[in-house]
Design a protein around this motif. Structure first.
Motif, PDB file in Angstrom:
ATOM      1  N   PHE A 118       0.856  -1.184   0.000  1.00  0.00           N
ATOM      2  CA  PHE A 118       0.000   0.000   0.000  1.00  0.00           C
ATOM      3  C   PHE A 118       0.896   1.239   0.000  1.00  0.00           C
ATOM      4  O   PHE A 118       2.116   1.142   0.120  1.00  0.00           O
ATOM      5  N   ASP A 119       0.273   2.376  -0.146  1.00  0.00           N
ATOM      6  CA  ASP A 119       1.030   3.630  -0.194  1.00  0.00           C
ATOM      7  C   ASP A 119       1.406   4.057   1.217  1.00  0.00           C
ATOM      8  O   ASP A 119       0.920   5.062   1.746  1.00  0.00           O
ATOM      9  N   ILE A 120       2.281   3.253   1.829  1.00  0.00           N
ATOM     10  CA  ILE A 120       2.734   3.516   3.192  1.00  0.00           C
ATOM     11  C   ILE A 120       4.161   4.046   3.122  1.00  0.00           C
ATOM     12  O   ILE A 120       5.040   3.391   2.541  1.00  0.00           O
ATOM     13  N   PRO A 121       4.435   5.215   3.658  1.00  0.00           N
ATOM     14  CA  PRO A 121       5.780   5.787   3.578  1.00  0.00           C
ATOM     15  C   PRO A 121       6.842   4.827   4.107  1.00  0.00           C
ATOM     16  O   PRO A 121       6.742   4.314   5.220  1.00  0.00           O
ATOM     17  N   GLY A 122       7.860   4.580   3.278  1.00  0.00           N
ATOM     18  CA  GLY A 122       9.002   3.760   3.693  1.00  0.00           C
ATOM     19  C   GLY A 122       8.806   2.266   3.598  1.00  0.00           C
ATOM     20  O   GLY A 122       9.760   1.511   3.832  1.00  0.00           O
ATOM     21  N   LEU A 123       7.604   1.803   3.240  1.00  0.00           N
ATOM     22  CA  LEU A 123       7.337   0.362   3.284  1.00  0.00           C
ATOM     23  C   LEU A 123       8.213  -0.426   2.314  1.00  0.00           C
ATOM     24  O   LEU A 123       8.896  -1.375   2.717  1.00  0.00           O
ATOM     25  N   VAL A 124       8.204  -0.061   1.026  1.00  0.00           N
ATOM     26  CA  VAL A 124       8.925  -0.872   0.046  1.00  0.00           C
ATOM     27  C   VAL A 124      10.441  -0.787   0.237  1.00  0.00           C
ATOM     28  O   VAL A 124      11.178  -1.678  -0.201  1.00  0.00           O
ATOM     29  N   ASP A 125      10.912   0.258   0.907  1.00  0.00           N
ATOM     30  CA  ASP A 125      12.357   0.386   1.116  1.00  0.00           C
ATOM     31  C   ASP A 125      12.841  -0.311   2.380  1.00  0.00           C
ATOM     32  O   ASP A 125      14.017  -0.710   2.454  1.00  0.00           O
ATOM     33  N   PHE A 165      10.968  -7.229  16.721  1.00  0.00           N
ATOM     34  CA  PHE A 165      10.674  -7.756  15.394  1.00  0.00           C
ATOM     35  C   PHE A 165       9.178  -7.610  15.128  1.00  0.00           C
ATOM     36  O   PHE A 165       8.360  -7.964  15.976  1.00  0.00           O
ATOM     37  N   VAL A 166       8.844  -7.102  13.950  1.00  0.00           N
ATOM     38  CA  VAL A 166       7.441  -6.881  13.596  1.00  0.00           C
ATOM     39  C   VAL A 166       7.101  -7.681  12.340  1.00  0.00           C
ATOM     40  O   VAL A 166       7.807  -7.587  11.328  1.00  0.00           O
ATOM     41  N   VAL A 167       6.024  -8.454  12.424  1.00  0.00           N
ATOM     42  CA  VAL A 167       5.480  -9.170  11.269  1.00  0.00           C
ATOM     43  C   VAL A 167       4.093  -8.618  10.995  1.00  0.00           C
ATOM     44  O   VAL A 167       3.244  -8.589  11.894  1.00  0.00           O
ATOM     45  N   VAL A 168       3.849  -8.165   9.774  1.00  0.00           N
ATOM     46  CA  VAL A 168       2.540  -7.618   9.398  1.00  0.00           C
ATOM     47  C   VAL A 168       1.809  -8.652   8.549  1.00  0.00           C
ATOM     48  O   VAL A 168       2.318  -9.094   7.519  1.00  0.00           O
ATOM     49  N   ASP A 206      -2.252  -7.099  12.373  1.00  0.00           N
ATOM     50  CA  ASP A 206      -3.102  -7.251  11.195  1.00  0.00           C
ATOM     51  C   ASP A 206      -4.286  -6.308  11.322  1.00  0.00           C
ATOM     52  O   ASP A 206      -4.826  -6.108  12.421  1.00  0.00           O
ATOM     53  N   ILE A 207      -4.684  -5.748  10.194  1.00  0.00           N
ATOM     54  CA  ILE A 207      -5.799  -4.801  10.194  1.00  0.00           C
ATOM     55  C   ILE A 207      -7.137  -5.499  10.426  1.00  0.00           C
ATOM     56  O   ILE A 207      -8.117  -4.877  10.839  1.00  0.00           O
ATOM     57  N   ALA A 208      -7.186  -6.829  10.186  1.00  0.00           N
ATOM     58  CA  ALA A 208      -8.424  -7.586  10.372  1.00  0.00           C
ATOM     59  C   ALA A 208      -8.740  -7.743  11.856  1.00  0.00           C
ATOM     60  O   ALA A 208      -7.839  -7.694  12.709  1.00  0.00           O
ATOM     61  N   PRO A 209     -10.003  -7.966  12.203  1.00  0.00           N
ATOM     62  CA  PRO A 209     -10.373  -8.111  13.616  1.00  0.00           C
ATOM     63  C   PRO A 209     -10.079  -9.496  14.174  1.00  0.00           C
ATOM     64  O   PRO A 209     -10.123  -9.687  15.385  1.00  0.00           O
ATOM     65  N   LYS A 210      -9.780 -10.486  13.288  1.00  0.00           N
ATOM     66  CA  LYS A 210      -9.524 -11.845  13.750  1.00  0.00           C
ATOM     67  C   LYS A 210      -8.266 -12.400  13.106  1.00  0.00           C
ATOM     68  O   LYS A 210      -7.894 -12.007  12.003  1.00  0.00           O
ATOM     69  N   SER A 235      -1.544  -7.738  17.775  1.00  0.00           N
ATOM     70  CA  SER A 235      -2.400  -6.550  17.725  1.00  0.00           C
ATOM     71  C   SER A 235      -3.281  -6.649  16.494  1.00  0.00           C
ATOM     72  O   SER A 235      -2.782  -6.657  15.362  1.00  0.00           O
ATOM     73  N   LEU A 236      -4.595  -6.730  16.706  1.00  0.00           N
ATOM     74  CA  LEU A 236      -5.551  -6.813  15.604  1.00  0.00           C
ATOM     75  C   LEU A 236      -6.239  -5.470  15.411  1.00  0.00           C
ATOM     76  O   LEU A 236      -6.346  -4.674  16.347  1.00  0.00           O
ATOM     77  N   GLY A 237      -6.699  -5.210  14.185  1.00  0.00           N
ATOM     78  CA  GLY A 237      -7.274  -3.913  13.870  1.00  0.00           C
ATOM     79  C   GLY A 237      -6.225  -2.827  13.764  1.00  0.00           C
ATOM     80  O   GLY A 237      -6.539  -1.636  13.856  1.00  0.00           O
ATOM     81  N   VAL A 238      -4.975  -3.229  13.545  1.00  0.00           N
ATOM     82  CA  VAL A 238      -3.851  -2.288  13.507  1.00  0.00           C
ATOM     83  C   VAL A 238      -2.995  -2.593  12.275  1.00  0.00           C
ATOM     84  O   VAL A 238      -2.845  -3.743  11.885  1.00  0.00           O
ATOM     85  N   SER A 239      -2.435  -1.547  11.669  1.00  0.00           N
ATOM     86  CA  SER A 239      -1.505  -1.732  10.566  1.00  0.00           C
ATOM     87  C   SER A 239      -0.333  -0.775  10.724  1.00  0.00           C
ATOM     88  O   SER A 239      -0.145  -0.197  11.798  1.00  0.00           O
TER      89      SER A 239
END
Length: 453
Positions: A118-125, A165-168, A206-210, A235-239
């Motif tokens: 997505f158009d998230i600053p810094g993500l692809v780099d 460490f963060v896994v999305v 994850d942005i999903a609730p479950k 953490s759910l409902g979060v991105s």
């Protein structure tokens, strides 16, 4: 008369299954078969988290396409970057950089997918994916390097950032990746006496609730409990709002010092699909139940590329892009290609999902084969049994079984191969979404070649 030319694009589950069955059922003089792939192996994607954690070696999940002496399919080492459906030409960029035209009579589109960003600053780099063998091997090196660098550093802030460490992505890939790598770092602690165990923290968001909603509420909660019991913060409902080289900002406002961001938040069909200028749904080509693309002569699509109607659910939904469906679609596709060559009617694809398996490492797993909910060792036995049986060759099965046995008996090792020391890699380095042609460029390219010919 010239033999019909069958061109299969992609050496994933669908493409390889299709080619294998075509070879078995077509006589050598009945058709010419070619397979376009940048690598001469089939990657067993569901086991990549175990490669990243060191349970399996990389070659265990990369099944060579050149081992068989009976293999008569011509392998074209490169990637398809455009298809002119009127001229019946596929434009291919070979691994040498040369661009060539490959004519076809029937083309099977199974080019796989790319990581959805997505158009998230810094993500692809600054993020790393988990879709290729190189990415899995790199992530393993990188995670162990963070332990080494934290152990060597005298700066407390640097230690904290290297040990977070963060896994999305709360799907299968993200959940298994977080679980397997957390297990690796927790086992490594006894070899790093200077590191405070409380500083090592894994975050799964994850942005999903479950978490993994396909498993159902009860098994999804079981998986969530396993992760939290291990100390993984879910953490759910979060991105992600922003990704920097040494920090990550969550959409809930938290800013986390972090040098490791692993992005597994879904996939989209290969950009090759957009070069056909055909109707799509959710980024996948609209196809009929026989997996033909309406209005395009000799064009078939399946797997991640084709929105195949799920007749087992009434046909209103489309089949999810899973390995299970792709393998079975590949077999049905081969039958339909042969039927089209021999003037017989094509058959629709119908398959009822056999269930879901999630291996969380160690003795932890949740599975739902044929609707039966399993946890712990029975679930792990089903999960590993399914993956083992799905491997294409006896050599691959032997390697995987040997690796599982060695890991169970001897435990993990913490050797780095040196990939991480060369330079940082990111999603930008691993995804080649900018090499594809537009529909207009495809037509211009094939027209110029035809004019010169």
């Amino acid at each position: 008369m010239a033999r019909p030319r069958i061109l299969v694009v992609g050496a994933g589950f669908a493409g390889v299954e299709c080619v294998q069955r075509l070879e078995r059922r077509l006589s050598p003089g009945e058709a010419d078969i070619a397979l376009v792939t940048p690598t001469s192996y089939q990657l067993y994607l569901p086991l990549l988290p175990q490669v990243a954690s060191g349970v399996l070696t990389p070659q265990s999940v990369a099944v060579s396409l050149r081992r068989s002496k009976k293999y008569r399919t011509r392998i074209i080492p490169g990637g398809a970057i455009g298809v002119d459906t009127k001229a019946k030409i596929c434009v291919i960029r070979k691994i040498t950089g040369e661009i060539v035209n490959e004519p076809y009579d029937r083309i099977v589109l199974s080019p796989g997918s790319i990581t959805r960003t997505f158009d998230i600053p810094g993500l692809v780099d600054n993020a790393r994916g988990m879709k290729t063998l190189a990415e899995a091997a790199y992530i393993r090196d990188h995670v162990i390097a963070q332990l080494d660098l934290a152990d060597a550093s005298e700066d407390e802030d640097e230690r904290i950032s290297r040990l977070q460490f963060v896994v999305v992505g709360g799907g299968y890939a993200g959940t298994e990746t977080a679980a397997c790598l957390q297990r690796l770092t927790s086992h490594a602690l006894k070899h790093y006496p200077r590191l405070d165990p409380k500083l090592i923290k894994w975050h799964l968001i994850d942005i999903a609730p479950k978490l993994m909603p396909e498993l159902g509420d009860e098994l999804g909660l079981s998986a969530l409990e396993i992760l939290r019991r291990r100390g993984i913060e879910v953490s759910l409902g979060v991105s992600i709002a922003e990704a920097g080289p040494d920090s990550v900002t969550f959409t809930d406002g938290r800013v986390l010092p972090c040098r490791t961001l692993i992005w597994t938040a879904g996939v989209v069909a290969s950009p090759l699909i957009t070069t056909l200028d055909a109707e799509t749904v959710r980024g996948r080509l609209v196809v009929d139940p026989e997996m033909t693309v309406p209005g395009l002569d000799g064009v078939f699509a399946l797997g991640d590329a084709g929105a195949v109607p799920d007749l087992a659910k009434g046909g209103d939904a489309i089949c999810p892009p899973t390995a299970q469906h792709s393998m079975r679609q590949g077999k049905k596709m081969a039958g339909n290609i042969i039927a089209s060559l021999r003037g017989r009617p094509l058959q629709p694809y119908v398959h009822k999902d056999l269930g879901l398996v999630v291996d969380l490492g160690g003795r932890d797993a949740v599975s739902k084969p044929l609707g039966i909910e399993l946890r712990g060792l029975p679930a792990q036995a089903v999960a590993r049994g399914y993956h083992w049986s799905a491997l294409r060759t006896n050599v691959a099965k032997t390697r995987v079984f040997t690796n599982w046995t060695l890991n169970a008996l001897a435990g993990d090792d913490f050797v780095r191969t040196g990939f991480q020391a060369e330079r940082r890699t990111s999603l930008r380095d691993s995804e080649y979404a900018d090499v594809y042609l537009t529909p207009e460029q495809v037509r211009e390219h094939t027209a110029s070649i035809t004019a010169r010919g």
